[in-house]
Scaffold this motif. Sequence first.
Motif, PDB file in Angstrom:
ATOM      1  N   GLU A 240       0.830  -1.208   0.000  1.00 14.66           N
ATOM      2  CA  GLU A 240       0.000   0.000   0.000  1.00 14.66           C
ATOM      3  C   GLU A 240       0.864   1.258   0.000  1.00 14.66           C
ATOM      4  O   GLU A 240       0.541   2.251  -0.670  1.00 14.66           O
ATOM      5  N   ALA A 241       1.971   1.224   0.741  1.00 19.02           N
ATOM      6  CA  ALA A 241       2.870   2.382   0.780  1.00 19.02           C
ATOM      7  C   ALA A 241       3.515   2.616  -0.581  1.00 19.02           C
ATOM      8  O   ALA A 241       3.675   3.770  -1.018  1.00 19.02           O
ATOM      9  N   GLU A 242       3.881   1.541  -1.269  1.00 17.20           N
ATOM     10  CA  GLU A 242       4.498   1.666  -2.593  1.00 17.20           C
ATOM     11  C   GLU A 242       3.492   2.181  -3.612  1.00 17.20           C
ATOM     12  O   GLU A 242       3.824   3.028  -4.462  1.00 17.20           O
ATOM     13  N   LYS A 243       2.263   1.694  -3.544  1.00 11.20           N
ATOM     14  CA  LYS A 243       1.216   2.207  -4.436  1.00 11.20           C
ATOM     15  C   LYS A 243       1.025   3.698  -4.228  1.00 11.20           C
ATOM     16  O   LYS A 243       0.921   4.477  -5.188  1.00 11.20           O
ATOM     17  N   ARG A 244       0.971   4.103  -2.969  1.00 15.89           N
ATOM     18  CA  ARG A 244       0.740   5.509  -2.641  1.00 15.89           C
ATOM     19  C   ARG A 244       1.875   6.388  -3.179  1.00 15.89           C
ATOM     20  O   ARG A 244       1.644   7.472  -3.701  1.00 15.89           O
ATOM     21  N   LEU A 245       3.116   5.905  -3.076  1.00 17.86           N
ATOM     22  CA  LEU A 245       4.254   6.679  -3.562  1.00 17.86           C
ATOM     23  C   LEU A 245       4.153   6.894  -5.076  1.00 17.86           C
ATOM     24  O   LEU A 245       4.344   8.015  -5.566  1.00 17.86           O
ATOM     25  N   VAL A 246       3.853   5.832  -5.834  1.00 17.50           N
ATOM     26  CA  VAL A 246       3.743   5.940  -7.290  1.00 17.50           C
ATOM     27  C   VAL A 246       2.601   6.860  -7.685  1.00 17.50           C
ATOM     28  O   VAL A 246       2.747   7.745  -8.538  1.00 17.50           O
ATOM     29  N   ILE A 247       1.447   6.682  -7.048  1.00 15.64           N
ATOM     30  CA  ILE A 247       0.262   7.471  -7.390  1.00 15.64           C
ATOM     31  C   ILE A 247       0.456   8.943  -7.046  1.00 15.64           C
ATOM     32  O   ILE A 247       0.127   9.829  -7.848  1.00 15.64           O
TER      33      ILE A 247
END
Length: 445
Positions: A222-229
Amino acid sequence: MQWIEKEKAAGMAVSAEMGTVYRKVLWRTVPFLFLCYVLNYMDRVNISFAALQFRQDLHISVASYGFGIGIFFIGYVLFEVPSNLLMQRIGARRTMMRIMVLWGLVSISTLFVRDATQLYIVRVLLGIAEAGFFPGVVFYLTLWFPSALRARIMSMFILAIAVSGIVGGPVSGLVMTKLSGFAGLHGWQWLFLIEGIPPVIVGIAAFFCLSDGPEQADWLTEAEKRLVIENLAIETTARQSTKHSSFLRAAGDPRLYAAAAAWFVLAWCGSVMNYWSPTIIRNSGISDTLTVGLLSAVPYAVGAVGMILIGRHSDLKLERRWHFGLGVFAAAAAIALLPSVAHNWLLALLLLGVLSIGYLSGVALFWSIPTAYLSKSASAGAIALISSIGQIGGLVAPNIIGWTRQVTGSFDVGFYTVALGMVIGTTIMLIGLPSRLLRERYISQ
């Protein structure tokens, strides 16, 4: 693979976390798309090798061959925008599966062609099947990577053109010479059969291997998704001032067509590189089909190295337009000089190498220009529209070259016309889409 690193001279500071995330995204998206594009280009341009045999077998003239190459782009142009707009609705997995399975089946069907008319029909159907693949991938990459990294990412993807040329030439030559007559089929028929099967298999795999976007990527935390988005959201906000709130608004912007002019003439460049280089090599004094296939790999290998170096330098400097423009101008000069070395295979290969560098680096760099200008909401349709206009160039150039070759007996007039068009179209883009309109930023913490 240290493709993301701290580059202080350019003002780029990438946190360790961000570097890890983007490497992860890179390895989960680009290699598979790379494989897809290798297969795509091999199936699109294998006709240039098959023509060394089937033109005689089917009694097809040079002009008819040129028309057969170009007519591919009619179906491609008509269905490209609808395909990309549909991709926004149904996602990348279903879109890539549909496109690849269909083009593989159509490519296989080419072995049943018996005359020029049937060739034209199959080429139109192949264009319809492939429509949306390349602009779909370009749009897909914008869902993952920010513009500051996009030229390097596109270079990795466009490397597939070089690989298809490096692998496709020798493989095509080998298949056509070794399998000719086996099971009652000509060598060119075996070529279409063998190279049409892999896209069907990989297309089915695309449904399971791709994620439609960061939000659906179960291989990211979830943290990685948030960073990309969030990283992409910053660029989206910065481009609100372009007022491209929709595809229709973007379609009314003259600057979009300045960019399309450059892509249009780059397709002219690609026609010479992809569809006529085997003929150029053969006419320069190399008669053996296998040798022609082996030598045709050389320019692509040279182009691959040049493209990677130019793409990297473009990312470091965050400068796109002149990196693109100078490469295309160099390719235009090479095309204009090709007629003067028509009977010297070594010099012909040298000029084809320069042409390959300009063409491949141009394709890799081009899409970092309009995507740094367009808003996210307009990108899918606008990218497809630019690509469609450009593909009309793919329809025009082969006919110019084929017709003038048949009328005059040489490539001179056709190649001079293509070279001049490349200079004009690129100049239109440089003037019509100034650097102040491109909104890119260095990746920061």
